[in-house]
Write a protein that holds these residues in place. Sequence first.
Motif, PDB file in Angstrom:
ATOM      1  N   CYS A  92      21.880  53.287   4.971  1.00 46.27           N
ATOM      2  CA  CYS A  92      23.144  53.880   4.509  1.00 46.27           C
ATOM      3  C   CYS A  92      24.297  53.377   5.366  1.00 46.27           C
ATOM      4  O   CYS A  92      25.368  53.005   4.851  1.00 46.27           O
ATOM      5  N   ALA A  93      24.087  53.389   6.684  1.00 49.57           N
ATOM      6  CA  ALA A  93      25.165  52.953   7.581  1.00 49.57           C
ATOM      7  C   ALA A  93      25.525  51.495   7.319  1.00 49.57           C
ATOM      8  O   ALA A  93      26.698  51.111   7.391  1.00 49.57           O
ATOM      9  N   ILE A  94      24.522  50.688   7.017  1.00 51.17           N
ATOM     10  CA  ILE A  94      24.783  49.275   6.720  1.00 51.17           C
ATOM     11  C   ILE A  94      25.585  49.139   5.425  1.00 51.17           C
ATOM     12  O   ILE A  94      26.551  48.375   5.342  1.00 51.17           O
ATOM     13  N   LEU A  95      25.193  49.928   4.421  1.00 51.11           N
ATOM     14  CA  LEU A  95      25.890  49.838   3.126  1.00 51.11           C
ATOM     15  C   LEU A  95      27.337  50.316   3.231  1.00 51.11           C
ATOM     16  O   LEU A  95      28.214  49.831   2.511  1.00 51.11           O
ATOM     17  N   LEU A  96      27.561  51.271   4.108  1.00 55.34           N
ATOM     18  CA  LEU A  96      28.913  51.835   4.227  1.00 55.34           C
ATOM     19  C   LEU A  96      29.801  51.042   5.187  1.00 55.34           C
ATOM     20  O   LEU A  96      31.011  51.271   5.252  1.00 55.34           O
ATOM     21  N   ALA A  97      29.215  50.135   5.963  1.00 56.17           N
ATOM     22  CA  ALA A  97      29.989  49.443   7.000  1.00 56.17           C
ATOM     23  C   ALA A  97      31.030  48.511   6.375  1.00 56.17           C
ATOM     24  O   ALA A  97      30.714  47.741   5.473  1.00 56.17           O
ATOM     25  N   SER A  98      32.244  48.593   6.871  1.00 53.83           N
ATOM     26  CA  SER A  98      33.310  47.758   6.333  1.00 53.83           C
ATOM     27  C   SER A  98      34.231  47.303   7.456  1.00 53.83           C
ATOM     28  O   SER A  98      34.256  47.914   8.533  1.00 53.83           O
ATOM     29  N   GLU A  99      34.972  46.265   7.197  1.00 57.79           N
ATOM     30  CA  GLU A  99      35.928  45.794   8.197  1.00 57.79           C
ATOM     31  C   GLU A  99      36.975  46.845   8.516  1.00 57.79           C
ATOM     32  O   GLU A  99      37.536  46.882   9.602  1.00 57.79           O
ATOM     33  N   THR A 132      36.498  49.974   9.019  1.00 52.02           N
ATOM     34  CA  THR A 132      36.021  50.845  10.088  1.00 52.02           C
ATOM     35  C   THR A 132      35.762  50.070  11.378  1.00 52.02           C
ATOM     36  O   THR A 132      36.024  50.568  12.470  1.00 52.02           O
ATOM     37  N   TYR A 133      35.212  48.891  11.253  1.00 49.65           N
ATOM     38  CA  TYR A 133      34.738  48.179  12.437  1.00 49.65           C
ATOM     39  C   TYR A 133      35.717  47.143  12.952  1.00 49.65           C
ATOM     40  O   TYR A 133      35.572  46.680  14.085  1.00 49.65           O
ATOM     41  N   GLY A 134      36.681  46.744  12.123  1.00 50.49           N
ATOM     42  CA  GLY A 134      37.497  45.603  12.510  1.00 50.49           C
ATOM     43  C   GLY A 134      36.616  44.365  12.513  1.00 50.49           C
ATOM     44  O   GLY A 134      35.500  44.380  11.978  1.00 50.49           O
ATOM     45  N   PRO A 135      37.082  43.305  13.149  1.00 53.72           N
ATOM     46  CA  PRO A 135      36.287  42.074  13.138  1.00 53.72           C
ATOM     47  C   PRO A 135      34.933  42.211  13.840  1.00 53.72           C
ATOM     48  O   PRO A 135      34.037  41.411  13.601  1.00 53.72           O
ATOM     49  N   SER A 136      34.776  43.218  14.681  1.00 52.61           N
ATOM     50  CA  SER A 136      33.496  43.316  15.389  1.00 52.61           C
ATOM     51  C   SER A 136      32.371  43.718  14.437  1.00 52.61           C
ATOM     52  O   SER A 136      31.214  43.777  14.827  1.00 52.61           O
ATOM     53  N   LEU A 137      32.720  43.987  13.184  1.00 48.15           N
ATOM     54  CA  LEU A 137      31.690  44.160  12.157  1.00 48.15           C
ATOM     55  C   LEU A 137      30.683  43.019  12.218  1.00 48.15           C
ATOM     56  O   LEU A 137      29.467  43.222  12.119  1.00 48.15           O
ATOM     57  N   TYR A 138      31.230  41.825  12.425  1.00 48.97           N
ATOM     58  CA  TYR A 138      30.373  40.636  12.359  1.00 48.97           C
ATOM     59  C   TYR A 138      29.608  40.379  13.659  1.00 48.97           C
ATOM     60  O   TYR A 138      28.831  39.440  13.753  1.00 48.97           O
ATOM     61  N   GLN A 139      29.901  41.194  14.623  1.00 48.62           N
ATOM     62  CA  GLN A 139      29.127  41.098  15.860  1.00 48.62           C
ATOM     63  C   GLN A 139      27.950  42.069  15.771  1.00 48.62           C
ATOM     64  O   GLN A 139      26.815  41.717  16.077  1.00 48.62           O
ATOM     65  N   THR A 186      34.925  53.757  22.608  1.00 48.43           N
ATOM     66  CA  THR A 186      33.751  53.785  21.730  1.00 48.43           C
ATOM     67  C   THR A 186      34.084  53.349  20.310  1.00 48.43           C
ATOM     68  O   THR A 186      33.181  53.244  19.487  1.00 48.43           O
ATOM     69  N   ASN A 187      35.340  53.133  20.037  1.00 42.75           N
ATOM     70  CA  ASN A 187      35.754  52.736  18.689  1.00 42.75           C
ATOM     71  C   ASN A 187      35.714  51.211  18.536  1.00 42.75           C
ATOM     72  O   ASN A 187      36.465  50.491  19.187  1.00 42.75           O
ATOM     73  N   ALA A 188      34.838  50.745  17.659  1.00 40.88           N
ATOM     74  CA  ALA A 188      34.665  49.297  17.484  1.00 40.88           C
ATOM     75  C   ALA A 188      35.961  48.618  17.056  1.00 40.88           C
ATOM     76  O   ALA A 188      36.251  47.489  17.467  1.00 40.88           O
ATOM     77  N   LYS A 189      36.737  49.317  16.269  1.00 43.69           N
ATOM     78  CA  LYS A 189      37.932  48.702  15.705  1.00 43.69           C
ATOM     79  C   LYS A 189      38.969  48.343  16.772  1.00 43.69           C
ATOM     80  O   LYS A 189      39.774  47.430  16.572  1.00 43.69           O
ATOM     81  N   LEU A 190      38.934  49.084  17.871  1.00 46.82           N
ATOM     82  CA  LEU A 190      39.950  48.862  18.905  1.00 46.82           C
ATOM     83  C   LEU A 190      39.581  47.748  19.870  1.00 46.82           C
ATOM     84  O   LEU A 190      40.326  47.457  20.798  1.00 46.82           O
ATOM     85  N   GLN A 191      38.425  47.159  19.692  1.00 52.08           N
ATOM     86  CA  GLN A 191      38.045  46.055  20.567  1.00 52.08           C
ATOM     87  C   GLN A 191      38.630  44.769  19.987  1.00 52.08           C
ATOM     88  O   GLN A 191      38.607  44.552  18.783  1.00 52.08           O
ATOM     89  N   ASN A 192      39.171  43.934  20.863  1.00 52.07           N
ATOM     90  CA  ASN A 192      39.715  42.669  20.361  1.00 52.07           C
ATOM     91  C   ASN A 192      39.418  41.552  21.339  1.00 52.07           C
ATOM     92  O   ASN A 192      38.610  41.719  22.262  1.00 52.07           O
TER      93      ASN A 192
END
Lengths: 481, 481, 481
Positions: free
Chosen positions: A353-360, A362-369, B36-42
């Motif tokens: 579920c967390a994988i399906l809901l994950a989006s840029e 919420t995560y920003g670019p670190s989604l891809y990390q 702890t917020n992924a989005k704030l990491q750059n």
Amino acid sequence: MSKSTNLKVRLPVLVLVLEVVILALYAVFVTYDDNTNAKLQNNETDPMQNSLYRDYPYFADVQVMIFIGFGCLLAFFRFYGFSGMVFNFLTATFTIQWAILIQGFFQFYHDGKIYLGVINLLNAEFACAVVLISFGAVLGKTGPVQLLVMALLEIPVFSLTEWAVLKYIRINDAGGTILIHMFACYFGLGVTFVLYRPSLNNGHPKETTSYHSDILSVMGTLFLWVFWPSFNSALTFKGDDQHRAILHTFIGLSSSTITAFALSAVFHKRGKLTMADIQNVTLAGGVTVGASVDMMISPVAAYALGVMGCTACFFGYKYLTPFLAQRMRIQDQCGIHNLHGLTGLISSIAGICAILLASEETYGPSLYQIFSHRAPPEGDPKLLELQELIPGLKPGLGRTAQEQALYQVAAVFATIAASTVGGLLTGLVMKLPFMAAPSDEDCFDDELFFNTPPDFESVDALKNLISLEEKEKTSSVNTKV
Amino acid sequence: MSKSTNLKVRLPVLVLVLEVVILALYAVFVTYDDNTNAKLQNNETDPMQNSLYRDYPYFADVQVMIFIGFGCLLAFFRFYGFSGMVFNFLTATFTIQWAILIQGFFQFYHDGKIYLGVINLLNAEFACAVVLISFGAVLGKTGPVQLLVMALLEIPVFSLTEWAVLKYIRINDAGGTILIHMFACYFGLGVTFVLYRPSLNNGHPKETTSYHSDILSVMGTLFLWVFWPSFNSALTFKGDDQHRAILHTFIGLSSSTITAFALSAVFHKRGKLTMADIQNVTLAGGVTVGASVDMMISPVAAYALGVMGCTACFFGYKYLTPFLAQRMRIQDQCGIHNLHGLTGLISSIAGICAILLASEETYGPSLYQIFSHRAPPEGDPKLLELQELIPGLKPGLGRTAQEQALYQVAAVFATIAASTVGGLLTGLVMKLPFMAAPSDEDCFDDELFFNTPPDFESVDALKNLISLEEKEKTSSVNTKV
Amino acid sequence: MSKSTNLKVRLPVLVLVLEVVILALYAVFVTYDDNTNAKLQNNETDPMQNSLYRDYPYFADVQVMIFIGFGCLLAFFRFYGFSGMVFNFLTATFTIQWAILIQGFFQFYHDGKIYLGVINLLNAEFACAVVLISFGAVLGKTGPVQLLVMALLEIPVFSLTEWAVLKYIRINDAGGTILIHMFACYFGLGVTFVLYRPSLNNGHPKETTSYHSDILSVMGTLFLWVFWPSFNSALTFKGDDQHRAILHTFIGLSSSTITAFALSAVFHKRGKLTMADIQNVTLAGGVTVGASVDMMISPVAAYALGVMGCTACFFGYKYLTPFLAQRMRIQDQCGIHNLHGLTGLISSIAGICAILLASEETYGPSLYQIFSHRAPPEGDPKLLELQELIPGLKPGLGRTAQEQALYQVAAVFATIAASTVGGLLTGLVMKLPFMAAPSDEDCFDDELFFNTPPDFESVDALKNLISLEEKEKTSSVNTKV
């Protein structure tokens, strides 16, 4: 029969053979890695940047869990405390040195050498946790020779599965829910299926706890509880990922713990608390948050996962464990299927579920990390763009969320299949006649393998005091099947 | 009466209600903080600079103190070991998740959200220590429902007091002597005053220790002892301040420990050592150095504070605890007034002396960092001058040493007042009829709330062996009032 | 006789005198070092670079070993658990505060002051380990006054030896094999030689373990086992040196542990495992890797050292300890000669081999950092060349490998000589009449110095149950001499 459980020749010969093999393999294959090789240090090396300082604190915490946490937890039987604590010590020690080699060949091998640092030890500890969880299924019914053989065989199957899943299926499983807990669980169930002892389904007079052994076991639980955040976060990315893993594990354990108390009271006929619940069910939250532990699932989701995992685990102990023993010939002594299997399943679903809901978003670019397999592949212009935002981002496979979710499902099934088959085959080997398996009546008794102190006799004499009335009291001990 | 202590409905309902409330509040209010917020990491984020690596080691050490240290220490009663260790587990687990919310609203709330990281957990652990210390006053005489209610009410009173003192009175209290130890002590005394049980002033047959429970309790003491430096230094400034806090705590504990041995021997009629002294009085030094723990008090002062605190604590156990019980209706079961109240008073005075003696000569410009309220206010030219010497120095209130000392005094009185009133009111709630309070004769007995193992019966049978002669021997157990 | 063991006056007077002396010396001599002095921090100070963060994690780990590891391990006697754990607590606490002063004068003294930081505490902990190891030789046969006197005298002898060896002989001994383990061992043997009690050679009825005390003692072993890598690496160079020290210690302990199980089974007449072996012999590998722990000995050598040390240790317990007791008047209660002396000897030889084999080919230029005495002396052009490769390399003595090896041999003999003489003289002082030494029949009995709980009587009553048959069972307990 007493002859066949004598360790005088068997154990030393087995250990000697293992030591010679390990010595030879270490001599030929094991060398220092970049962080432990003095020759590779130069005037640009900052000693404080050595990987030791990132890995050792987590290694030490997991050591406490393995040797003291598991050791105390498994010492919960009244007449089997020596065996629980000491066989855990023996099995863990052997397993780690063996896993350094076998995992080494799969993960740290190149140019004909296994390169060694604390990171290998940390990985080997996780392999060790796998063996110790499986051990829980057959506690009290196996001797040290059998346990060493189990470790000897489980580690290659585990290392192969781990390597294949990580290299070919490629999954997200930061807390090791799938590869550690579920693998360990189904391997252990496979072993115990083969080692089925029909007569033990009616209970065993020594299958009981004592006041002191129950307290000791709670201490083990507390050590596991306290250091579980380190366990779940040891192999995540550093920084905010590891930070979230620690937060989520703590929150999941907390909600799981108070839920366990509530369930324990409500399902006891006189509303009393049962120590076995406090020793085991409280920990369910730690497993349940595992597969999504480093993701942005939000704190409240970690809380809810703890409650759900705990509930599944509790009812597993109550209904599923007896069912498995009586109908399926699966005697799961410590109920590992509840604490690692059911919770693992919930955790895997939550991870998907967390994988399906994950989006840029919420995560920003670190989604891809975090979801590294979703990163664009080598050559994709989006990769260069992302690498500017996150230096050091590695090229991925360009998977979509849906694709990754399917791979997760595949990994769950592959892991269950590999571990079950491995467990069944290992069980067959452990059943061979020269393995010094205890007879049914000698189960759960330290006397068989230990030179016990004088007061063990008098403790033993107390067994006669166990009247029918008292037997009834033990009916909720988790080991009763 | 037996009906009224049954947990079958009460505990699950309370836990369920609490969980629903907590889930709702977490869902609405709790989110990730900057670390702890992924989005704030750059691309400028260095993962190893994440606050996790500054906070987690201290968090983990305090976890060991809370769950294992307190858990073992409170398991010192012979027939109440399950309850001591397990109720500590339950109370601590609930308290931390509750404190994350309540402290969150006071300290980490802005823009409609509570921002969460390990630093919140660390703060919540200190709130948890407050509740567990108060628990010590009523150990053996309260059930799990009462304890959860106590935690439920104590946390808001504590968080409010902490917030008000830090925001309006603004004090130096690095080790938490005033806000943690003294608050906890007087809150606990307030509760126990309301829960007064006259019949227990004559002693209770089960109010005794056993050989094993005494050893277990010493282990708890040792865990607290070993990690106390982390406790006292967890929230200080990083660098030399934290370094001094660790040094002073260690030195204070050391001198306190050998003093406790000397006093224990000299005041026993046959010169023997009493385990209750070793379990409790040895720790007095850790509290006594608290209020001045990060200041330049000199190592010898830490040493002297350990000796003084230990002495006050010892005589408190000997004379004040019985006096409070018999004359003031305050039954302080574990003697928290000695270990946290008297030592807290000495520590507060020492802190005031250290404040009055602090000068730029000793501290250099970092005087205005440690005593941050003495820093010049915004706009003062001296502030700019100091900020060149200490980059990042925050503007203060321009208080003199004397002014700060008066504020410290005010904080001590305010804390005592708030905690006492809070404790009295909480005690009234805990006394309500549906709280499952044990009857007088069921106090100090695991049987009431636990499904005990078979050998508890035989342990129980040993109670009949407690002759008058042996009763006399227990006279120096700290719980005898 | 009972009068002469009464602590009522003796212990308090001794502690009071010691405290006054320590207070005076701390007041006059002890001040803050560069990392704890607020005045020395300025706008170029980075708080996170404070030495605290390099030293404290190792300090905390060693604290756990000293207070909890040793404490539990030494509580293995059935009727002497209070004494084992609590005298360890007292002795350790006093020793560290005393060693801070005495080692301070030798190592951290300049301009009339001892400069204090956590690094001093870490060094003092090692001095404390020395005293606790020596304590193992006389466990059960000494009272707290004797133990304090032993610590009082041993610390100066140790500090002087340590200082002289490090300053004049200049050796490589990262894990403290020579200076800690061998010193402690021969000092302890010297003491016990003087305190010889002929009647105890025939065994003592209370010299036995119980089921619970054996488990407690294994817990102590596990704490020592888990944190031993921190012990062996705490004082090495940071970076790859410390990393190797941790690896080698872990590997040595692992191979040592499985070897201990094999030997335990093969030499028991019915092939059973003996708890004393698991409590002690498993740890031999940690000492054996000590002298070469930071060198490039290769992982397989660490493995082999673990096996060798364990074997020597095991046979030492089996043959040498009884021989020493019966023929040499050396009653080595815990067998420290096996776990610290024999292993120390092997370790020293291994260290010498590693020194002889060390070459620039293996180590690169960091050869001259690890083997700092082989570095070229001040003024040598090769020094400047090396300093470009390793900034901060200190000038050495220009020793060859052979020369360094000879100095290592000299250090071993010097340490054995100094410790033996020191131990003998200390033993003479401890034998003085007012030292409250227990009579032969009061040995191994908590009753003598402790206010025991009511159930100790009934435990005591069980002594009568110890039949001849059961006596035979205890024959392999390590304390039987």
